[in-house]
Design a protein around this motif. Structure first.
Motif, PDB file in Angstrom:
ATOM      1  N   THR A 156      31.768  45.353  33.981  1.00  0.00           N
ATOM      2  CA  THR A 156      31.712  43.895  34.098  1.00  0.00           C
ATOM      3  C   THR A 156      32.922  43.240  33.437  1.00  0.00           C
ATOM      4  O   THR A 156      33.542  42.330  34.001  1.00  0.00           O
ATOM      5  N   LEU A 157      33.271  43.724  32.247  1.00  0.00           N
ATOM      6  CA  LEU A 157      34.436  43.180  31.540  1.00  0.00           C
ATOM      7  C   LEU A 157      35.725  43.456  32.306  1.00  0.00           C
ATOM      8  O   LEU A 157      36.621  42.610  32.361  1.00  0.00           O
ATOM      9  N   LEU A 158      35.818  44.635  32.914  1.00  0.00           N
ATOM     10  CA  LEU A 158      37.001  44.960  33.724  1.00  0.00           C
ATOM     11  C   LEU A 158      37.091  44.052  34.938  1.00  0.00           C
ATOM     12  O   LEU A 158      38.181  43.586  35.306  1.00  0.00           O
ATOM     13  N   GLY A 159      35.949  43.776  35.576  1.00  0.00           N
ATOM     14  CA  GLY A 159      35.936  42.883  36.734  1.00  0.00           C
ATOM     15  C   GLY A 159      36.367  41.475  36.373  1.00  0.00           C
ATOM     16  O   GLY A 159      37.125  40.829  37.113  1.00  0.00           O
ATOM     17  N   LEU A 160      35.901  40.985  35.228  1.00  0.00           N
ATOM     18  CA  LEU A 160      36.284  39.645  34.768  1.00  0.00           C
ATOM     19  C   LEU A 160      37.754  39.608  34.351  1.00  0.00           C
ATOM     20  O   LEU A 160      38.441  38.597  34.548  1.00  0.00           O
TER      21      LEU A 160
END
Length: 300
Positions: free
Chosen positions: A153-157
């Motif tokens: 999720t952090l990578l996507g954001l």
């Protein structure tokens, strides 16, 4: 108005080029190529094409300070690809797409902070429409229970933030320079980052011609480096950052259409409706401006 439409079309077309990448990357993975091979073939081939173009059409003196600025823009687009492809390893593609497309409101907020001015009503409405369309087109609705991985999720954001920064800086960094020269040094920044991330040793282990990687590299280099960077360089400086990020949402409809035509993936009626909603969200600022009898603000 025609001038604005032309530059808006350049940015929209650049975003559409990005939309082709996910399908080509999936095909490359099906052929057994690794993440590092795909990324290096994309940026390496794109850099070579731009290098040849610069030799013929874009020779221009560039200072060290100018190079660092343009290379910084290249870092943004490179990190967008790296973080997004890594996110896909731990979260569903539908979630990754939705996270990436948060760049629309992030880009609008970046412009609002820089200008110290709240975005106008049509921009806010457009971002809301795009968000709804992205949720629908991404296939989240009706997908059942979804498990989110924190790292993914952090990578996507992070990919969303990098994409927003790429759009923002494309419209502001060394805009007086020739488009080909700007594009070349921007791609150079991305290639340098990949060299640092993968270490130079990887380049000696990858062969473009022995196993057909060159074909994927050529397609990814043209549609993932050369055309989008050139088109954003041409159009983004002449329109607002908010409008540029909204136009950037054109990537998702193309990604959906390409997955159907090339990969024969099944797309639900709800996803097709989402694609239409996204296109309406992209067109809304232009329609609202025409209704008011004026064009959206152009950044300088």
């Amino acid at each position: 108005m025609l001038h604005l439409l032309k530059n808006s079309f350049f940015v929209f077309l650049g975003a559409c080029c990005f939309g082709i990448l996910s399908t080509v990357v999936k095909l490359a993975y099906q052929e057994g190529f690794l993440f590092q091979e795909v990324m290096i073939s994309q940026f390496g081939t794109g850099w070579l094409i731009l290098f040849v173009l610069m030799l013929f059409f874009g020779r221009q003196k560039v200072t060290g300070k100018q190079f660092l600025k343009l290379a910084g823009v290249g870092l943004c687009t490179c990190l967008t690809g790296v973080t997004y492809y890594l996110a896909l390893q731990s979260i569903p593609a539908s979630i990754a797409v939705v996270l990436l497309f948060q760049f629309t409101w992030i880009g609008v907020m970046i412009e609002a902070i820089v200008k110290r001015q709240w975005p106008d009503k049509s921009t806010v409405i457009s971002v809301i429409i795009l968000f709804v369309g992205t949720i629908m087109a991404g296939g989240i609705m009706g997908a059942g229970e979804i498990q989110l991985d924190l790292k993914g999720t952090l990578l996507g954001l992070t990919a969303a933030l990098m994409m927003a920064l790429f759009v923002f800086f494309s419209g502001r960094v060394e805009t007086q320079m020739s488009p080909i020269t700007r594009s070349f040094y921007t791609s150079t920044g991305g290639l340098i980052l990949l060299t640092i991330l993968f270490t130079p040793k990887v380049y000696t282990e990858i062969s473009l011609f022995d196993n057909g990687l060159w074909l994927f590299g050529l397609i990814l280099g043209v549609f993932g480096v050369v055309l989008p960077v050139l088109l954003f360089v041409l159009g983004a400086p002449k329109i607002s950052t908010g409008l540029a990020t909204i136009l950037g949402a054109g990537e998702l409809p193309v990604a959906v259409i390409a997955s159907v035509l090339v990969l024969s993936e099944q797309v639900t009626a709800l996803q097709w409706i989402g694609v239409i909603v996204i296109l309406l969200g992209i067109a809304y600022p232009q329609m609202a401006a025409q209704k008011r009898g004026r064009v959206p603000a152009v950044q300088r």
